[in-house]
Design a protein around this motif. Sequence first.
Motif, mmCIF file in Angstrom:
data_model
loop_
_atom_site.group_PDB
_atom_site.id
_atom_site.type_symbol
_atom_site.label_atom_id
_atom_site.label_comp_id
_atom_site.label_asym_id
_atom_site.label_seq_id
_atom_site.Cartn_x
_atom_site.Cartn_y
_atom_site.Cartn_z
ATOM 1 N N GLY A 114 -56.119 90.714 94.664
ATOM 2 C CA GLY A 114 -55.046 90.540 93.696
ATOM 3 C C GLY A 114 -54.905 89.090 93.296
ATOM 4 O O GLY A 114 -55.393 88.186 93.972
ATOM 5 N N VAL A 115 -54.221 88.907 92.168
ATOM 6 C CA VAL A 115 -53.965 87.577 91.635
ATOM 7 C C VAL A 115 -52.475 87.520 91.304
ATOM 8 O O VAL A 115 -51.946 88.415 90.633
ATOM 9 C CB VAL A 115 -54.807 87.324 90.366
ATOM 10 N N TYR A 116 -51.806 86.483 91.780
ATOM 11 C CA TYR A 116 -50.361 86.412 91.670
ATOM 12 C C TYR A 116 -49.939 85.019 91.235
ATOM 13 O O TYR A 116 -50.440 84.024 91.754
ATOM 14 C CB TYR A 116 -49.708 86.739 93.025
ATOM 15 N N ASP A 117 -48.980 84.966 90.323
ATOM 16 C CA ASP A 117 -48.408 83.693 89.884
ATOM 17 C C ASP A 117 -47.103 83.518 90.647
ATOM 18 O O ASP A 117 -46.135 84.245 90.416
ATOM 19 C CB ASP A 117 -48.166 83.712 88.376
ATOM 20 N N LEU A 118 -47.068 82.572 91.571
ATOM 21 C CA LEU A 118 -45.868 82.397 92.399
ATOM 22 C C LEU A 118 -44.667 81.897 91.614
ATOM 23 O O LEU A 118 -43.549 81.920 92.119
ATOM 24 C CB LEU A 118 -46.162 81.456 93.566
ATOM 25 N N ALA A 119 -44.891 81.462 90.383
ATOM 26 C CA ALA A 119 -43.773 81.055 89.536
ATOM 27 C C ALA A 119 -43.109 82.270 88.879
ATOM 28 O O ALA A 119 -42.065 82.144 88.249
ATOM 29 C CB ALA A 119 -44.257 80.078 88.466
ATOM 30 N N ASP A 120 -43.687 83.456 89.043
ATOM 31 C CA ASP A 120 -43.191 84.693 88.435
ATOM 32 C C ASP A 120 -42.591 85.580 89.527
ATOM 33 O O ASP A 120 -43.279 85.964 90.473
ATOM 34 C CB ASP A 120 -44.353 85.395 87.735
ATOM 35 N N VAL A 121 -41.326 85.908 89.409
ATOM 36 C CA VAL A 121 -40.623 86.696 90.426
ATOM 37 C C VAL A 121 -41.282 88.060 90.621
ATOM 38 O O VAL A 121 -41.417 88.540 91.755
ATOM 39 C CB VAL A 121 -39.129 86.857 90.049
ATOM 40 N N ASP A 122 -41.701 88.695 89.531
ATOM 41 C CA ASP A 122 -42.345 90.004 89.649
ATOM 42 C C ASP A 122 -43.666 89.905 90.407
ATOM 43 O O ASP A 122 -44.000 90.775 91.211
ATOM 44 C CB ASP A 122 -42.580 90.619 88.263
ATOM 45 N N ASP A 123 -44.439 88.847 90.144
ATOM 46 C CA ASP A 123 -45.694 88.657 90.862
ATOM 47 C C ASP A 123 -45.456 88.399 92.345
ATOM 48 O O ASP A 123 -46.205 88.872 93.195
ATOM 49 C CB ASP A 123 -46.501 87.499 90.263
ATOM 50 N N LEU A 124 -44.413 87.661 92.653
ATOM 51 C CA LEU A 124 -44.075 87.403 94.051
ATOM 52 C C LEU A 124 -43.753 88.724 94.760
ATOM 53 O O LEU A 124 -44.204 88.967 95.880
ATOM 54 C CB LEU A 124 -42.899 86.437 94.130
ATOM 55 N N HIS A 125 -43.027 89.597 94.086
ATOM 56 C CA HIS A 125 -42.728 90.923 94.647
ATOM 57 C C HIS A 125 -44.015 91.731 94.829
ATOM 58 O O HIS A 125 -44.210 92.375 95.869
ATOM 59 C CB HIS A 125 -41.753 91.664 93.741
ATOM 60 N N ARG A 126 -44.916 91.699 93.840
ATOM 61 C CA ARG A 126 -46.198 92.406 93.954
ATOM 62 C C ARG A 126 -47.019 91.877 95.124
ATOM 63 O O ARG A 126 -47.669 92.641 95.831
ATOM 64 C CB ARG A 126 -47.019 92.262 92.659
ATOM 65 N N LEU A 127 -46.988 90.542 95.327
ATOM 66 C CA LEU A 127 -47.706 89.951 96.451
ATOM 67 C C LEU A 127 -47.181 90.508 97.772
ATOM 68 O O LEU A 127 -47.956 90.914 98.646
ATOM 69 C CB LEU A 127 -47.603 88.425 96.424
ATOM 70 N N HIS A 128 -45.876 90.553 97.923
ATOM 71 C CA HIS A 128 -45.287 91.098 99.159
ATOM 72 C C HIS A 128 -45.711 92.551 99.364
ATOM 73 O O HIS A 128 -46.046 92.952 100.487
ATOM 74 C CB HIS A 128 -43.756 91.002 99.122
ATOM 75 N N GLN A 129 -45.715 93.348 98.302
ATOM 76 C CA GLN A 129 -46.133 94.743 98.416
ATOM 77 C C GLN A 129 -47.604 94.853 98.792
ATOM 78 O O GLN A 129 -47.986 95.660 99.638
ATOM 79 C CB GLN A 129 -45.886 95.479 97.081
ATOM 80 N N SER A 130 -48.441 94.015 98.201
ATOM 81 C CA SER A 130 -49.871 94.032 98.517
ATOM 82 C C SER A 130 -50.124 93.647 99.966
ATOM 83 O O SER A 130 -50.994 94.218 100.626
ATOM 84 C CB SER A 130 -50.636 93.072 97.593
ATOM 85 N N LEU A 131 -49.354 92.691 100.469
ATOM 86 C CA LEU A 131 -49.522 92.262 101.856
ATOM 87 C C LEU A 131 -49.166 93.367 102.835
ATOM 88 O O LEU A 131 -49.801 93.505 103.873
ATOM 89 C CB LEU A 131 -48.694 91.009 102.130
ATOM 90 N N LYS A 132 -48.162 94.168 102.489
ATOM 91 C CA LYS A 132 -47.789 95.298 103.363
ATOM 92 C C LYS A 132 -48.970 96.251 103.524
ATOM 93 O O LYS A 132 -49.216 96.760 104.607
ATOM 94 C CB LYS A 132 -46.586 96.031 102.795
ATOM 95 N N GLY A 133 -49.704 96.481 102.443
ATOM 96 C CA GLY A 133 -50.846 97.380 102.504
ATOM 97 C C GLY A 133 -52.062 96.748 103.152
ATOM 98 O O GLY A 133 -52.876 97.425 103.763
ATOM 99 N N LEU A 134 -52.194 95.436 103.011
ATOM 100 C CA LEU A 134 -53.372 94.738 103.514
ATOM 101 C C LEU A 134 -53.271 94.409 104.992
ATOM 102 O O LEU A 134 -54.253 94.455 105.726
ATOM 103 C CB LEU A 134 -53.587 93.453 102.707
ATOM 104 N N LEU A 135 -52.074 94.075 105.434
ATOM 105 C CA LEU A 135 -51.874 93.676 106.832
ATOM 106 C C LEU A 135 -51.273 94.831 107.600
ATOM 107 O O LEU A 135 -51.168 94.967 108.693
ATOM 108 C CB LEU A 135 -50.980 92.441 106.912
#
Length: 135
Positions: A114-135
Amino acid sequence: AVSYGMFPQFHLRDQRGAAFDFHNLKGHAWAVRFSALGDAKIVSDLERIALATASGKKRLYLLTLTDEVSGVLQDSYHYTVSGSGEDLASIYRQLGSPKSSTIILVDQNSAIRGVYDLADVDDLHRLHQSLKGLL
């Protein structure tokens, strides 16, 4: 835009001058970013995310690619690696020239997940969701 697939091969050096290359990515999940050393908020956000993932057997590791590592401390989960401007430019181009606030999530097999822009709140939320599945 960042291209998905395998993370590009690279051969760089860490803060201590030790070799660090694409083989080091195997076996761990990584949040990879290109850096200007002044990105303190992004680093702080990433470190907070990485520490939050440390409770299980797997954790998120941080990798910062930069042309200047003086004064940067290496932690057991945060690596800062450097190389020549040409080496870094090659990786940067292969990844699609991501913005400085962009995080590239790489899985245990060195695949870009995945690719996430940490300046974007929605992307930050997507990153957290992706980490739940990855870790």
